[in-house]
Write a protein that holds these residues in place. Structure first.
Motif, PDB file in Angstrom:
ATOM      1  N   LEU A  40       0.829  -1.196   0.000  1.00  0.00           N
ATOM      2  CA  LEU A  40       0.000   0.000   0.000  1.00  0.00           C
ATOM      3  C   LEU A  40       0.868   1.253   0.000  1.00  0.00           C
ATOM      4  N   VAL A  42      -0.389   4.022   1.160  1.00  0.00           N
ATOM      5  CA  VAL A  42      -0.880   4.716   2.358  1.00  0.00           C
ATOM      6  C   VAL A  42      -1.552   3.669   3.238  1.00  0.00           C
ATOM      7  N   PRO A  43      -1.304   3.662   4.552  1.00  0.00           N
ATOM      8  CA  PRO A  43      -1.992   2.691   5.402  1.00  0.00           C
ATOM      9  C   PRO A  43      -3.462   3.060   5.588  1.00  0.00           C
ATOM     10  N   TYR A  44      -4.219   2.115   6.096  1.00  0.00           N
ATOM     11  CA  TYR A  44      -5.650   2.358   6.291  1.00  0.00           C
ATOM     12  C   TYR A  44      -5.899   3.149   7.576  1.00  0.00           C
ATOM     13  N   VAL A  45      -6.495   4.296   7.425  1.00  0.00           N
ATOM     14  CA  VAL A  45      -6.961   5.113   8.551  1.00  0.00           C
ATOM     15  C   VAL A  45      -8.310   5.675   8.106  1.00  0.00           C
ATOM     16  N   THR A  47     -11.573   8.142   7.865  1.00  0.00           N
ATOM     17  CA  THR A  47     -12.000   9.539   8.022  1.00  0.00           C
ATOM     18  C   THR A  47     -13.142   9.569   9.039  1.00  0.00           C
ATOM     19  N   ASP A  92      -9.715   0.568  -4.051  1.00  0.00           N
ATOM     20  CA  ASP A  92      -8.691   0.312  -3.028  1.00  0.00           C
ATOM     21  C   ASP A  92      -7.878  -0.901  -3.456  1.00  0.00           C
ATOM     22  N   ASP A  94      -6.447  -2.897  -1.360  1.00  0.00           N
ATOM     23  CA  ASP A  94      -6.564  -3.955  -0.356  1.00  0.00           C
ATOM     24  C   ASP A  94      -7.916  -4.662  -0.492  1.00  0.00           C
ATOM     25  N   ARG A  97     -10.479  -4.362   2.342  1.00  0.00           N
ATOM     26  CA  ARG A  97     -11.202  -3.080   2.428  1.00  0.00           C
ATOM     27  C   ARG A  97     -12.393  -3.088   1.474  1.00  0.00           C
ATOM     28  N   GLY A 119      -8.246  -2.061  -6.950  1.00  0.00           N
ATOM     29  CA  GLY A 119      -7.439  -1.452  -8.012  1.00  0.00           C
ATOM     30  C   GLY A 119      -6.437  -0.480  -7.448  1.00  0.00           C
ATOM     31  N   LEU A 121      -4.869   3.118  -7.308  1.00  0.00           N
ATOM     32  CA  LEU A 121      -5.396   4.468  -7.554  1.00  0.00           C
ATOM     33  C   LEU A 121      -4.667   5.186  -8.678  1.00  0.00           C
ATOM     34  N   PHE A 135      -8.076  10.779   0.853  1.00  0.00           N
ATOM     35  CA  PHE A 135      -7.450  10.830   2.180  1.00  0.00           C
ATOM     36  C   PHE A 135      -6.218   9.947   2.056  1.00  0.00           C
TER      37      PHE A 135
HETATM   38  C1  SAM Z   1      -6.000   6.711   4.814  1.00  0.00           C
HETATM   39  S1  SAM Z   1      -6.946   5.408   4.126  1.00  0.00           S
HETATM   40  C2  SAM Z   1      -8.411   6.285   3.617  1.00  0.00           C
HETATM   41  C3  SAM Z   1      -9.656   5.411   3.632  1.00  0.00           C
HETATM   42  C4  SAM Z   1     -10.955   6.148   3.276  1.00  0.00           C
HETATM   43  N1  SAM Z   1     -10.879   6.841   2.011  1.00  0.00           N
HETATM   44  C5  SAM Z   1     -11.345   7.117   4.357  1.00  0.00           C
HETATM   45  O1  SAM Z   1     -11.191   8.332   4.114  1.00  0.00           O
HETATM   46  O2  SAM Z   1     -11.825   6.676   5.412  1.00  0.00           O
HETATM   47  C6  SAM Z   1      -6.073   5.114   2.594  1.00  0.00           C
HETATM   48  C7  SAM Z   1      -6.564   3.921   1.814  1.00  0.00           C
HETATM   49  O3  SAM Z   1      -5.804   3.871   0.611  1.00  0.00           O
HETATM   50  C8  SAM Z   1      -5.593   2.511   0.253  1.00  0.00           C
HETATM   51  N2  SAM Z   1      -4.441   2.475  -0.667  1.00  0.00           N
HETATM   52  C9  SAM Z   1      -3.138   2.642  -0.377  1.00  0.00           C
HETATM   53  N3  SAM Z   1      -2.387   2.610  -1.495  1.00  0.00           N
HETATM   54  C10 SAM Z   1      -3.247   2.432  -2.529  1.00  0.00           C
HETATM   55  C11 SAM Z   1      -3.094   2.344  -3.954  1.00  0.00           C
HETATM   56  N4  SAM Z   1      -1.916   2.443  -4.548  1.00  0.00           N
HETATM   57  N5  SAM Z   1      -4.202   2.185  -4.695  1.00  0.00           N
HETATM   58  C12 SAM Z   1      -5.431   2.098  -4.129  1.00  0.00           C
HETATM   59  N6  SAM Z   1      -5.629   2.164  -2.782  1.00  0.00           N
HETATM   60  C13 SAM Z   1      -4.564   2.350  -1.999  1.00  0.00           C
HETATM   61  C14 SAM Z   1      -5.390   1.818   1.580  1.00  0.00           C
HETATM   62  O4  SAM Z   1      -5.674   0.440   1.500  1.00  0.00           O
HETATM   63  C15 SAM Z   1      -6.366   2.579   2.485  1.00  0.00           C
HETATM   64  O5  SAM Z   1      -7.608   1.910   2.549  1.00  0.00           O
END
Ligand code: SAM
Length: 291
Positions: A40, A42-45, A47, A92, A94, A97, A119, A121, A135
């Motif tokens: 990833l 970005v880790p999962y956090v 909003t 996402d 993952d 998720r 997929g 992003l 986010f």
């Molecule tokens: C900080 S979380 C935000 C989750 C949600 N959008 C929210 O605001 O609650 C970032 C998300 O990006 C996903 N992620 C990280 N790298 C990614 C990538 N290259 N393509 C798609 N998703 C990705 C992670 O699995 C995670 O669920």
């Protein structure tokens, strides 16, 4: 004897079977590990709900909107938009998720309004979005920035939780304090509208007057030079918001004011020009083309 040979044969075949089974188990374990170890950016956090609400308010989501959330997590931002009548897509990397997001869509009874897909992003087609929600983090935002300008149509709104886009200043910014398990955190929300590309030299004719306009542009900040029949006007204000261009200028002695409003589409601007002070003249249509 015959019995013992058979037993031996059976033993050999069961040894082979066991070997095969353990090899298969090893491979499936490795496969599962590989599949779950998605790398990833970005880790999962999550909003917080109050922030999701503020993001929807700032983007002024309507039922006409198609909202794409990159890195959608459990889908909460798209689902917040769906509550306001919009449709949407969440992406996402993952799979866990995406399973959660789909379960949340099912529970909310909105599977016909949203799609959640596994997929990357950076490889997602975002060209149909009217609103993009993010986010992520600063580095990922900056890697995404040229993709936004390449794919999103002028007028598309972009809302980002906590992370800005460096020298692309937001059109709006708000902060909100949120209580999380008795700790208070300030969250920032950044909002931009993708500006139309207005840079370049434009010209148009109105009656017997020949207009020329040169525009330089840095994101949504523009500077314009305006001439009527080779006479330079003093530009007091020039803005582009999405596809909407607004320019106010006066002639050299300050006796005549020009208020230009126009819609930019590719190499054309169409709109109205009012001239004179205190709403003097009736607005006249203008149609400029880029040289
Ligand atoms: C900080 S979380 C935000 C989750 C949600 N959008 C929210 O605001 O609650 C970032 C998300 O990006 C996903 N992620 C990280 N790298 C990614 C990538 N290259 N393509 C798609 N998703 C990705 C992670 O699995 C995670 O669920």
């Amino acid at each position: 004897m015959r019995y013992s040979i058979k037993r031996n044969l059976l033993n050999r075949s069961s040894r082979q079977t066991r070997l095969w089974l353990s090899t298969l188990a090893m491979f499936s374990l490795l496969w599962c590990q590989l599949a779950s170890a998605v790398e990833l950016d970005v880790p999962y956090v999550e909003t917080p709900d109050d922030i999701a609400t503020l993001m929807m308010d700032m983007a002024q989501i309507t039922p006409e909107d198609y909202v794409i959330d990159l890195g959608t997590g459990d889908g909460r931002l798209v689902l917040a938009a769906v509550k306001r009548g919009a449709t949407g897509l969440g992406v996402d990397l993952d799979p866990q998720r995406i399973e959660e997001a789909n379960a949340n869509a099912r529970n909310a009874g909105v599977t016909d309004k949203v799609k959640f897909v596994i997929g990357d992003l950076f490889k997602t087609d975002i060209s149909q979005a009217t609103v993009l929600t993010l986010f992520l983090n600063s580095e990922v935002n900056m890697r995404l920035r040229p993709i936004l300008f390449e794919q999103l149509k002028p007028g598309t709104r972009v809302v980002s939780h906590n992370f800005d886009m460096e020298d692309w200043q937001p059109d709006q910014q708000q902060e909100l304090m949120v209580n999380d398990r008795n700790n208070y955190y300030i969250h920032d929300i950044f909002y931009w509208v993708i500006p139309a590309k207005v840079e370049g030299d434009w010209q148009w004719q109105m009656g017997k007057d020949q207009f020329q306009m040169s525009v330089s542009q840095q994101f949504q900040t523009i500077e314009a030079e305006l001439r009527i029949n080779q006479q330079t006007l003093i530009v007091k204000n020039a803005t582009v918001t999405g596809t909407e261009l607004k320019i106010t200028a006066v002639n050299a002695d300050g006796s005549q004011e020009y208020i230009l409003n126009g819609q930019v589409t590719d190499n054309n601007i169409t709109g109205t020009i009012s001239s004179g002070f205190a709403g003097g003249d009736k607005p006249t249509n203008w149609h400029a083309t880029r040289k």
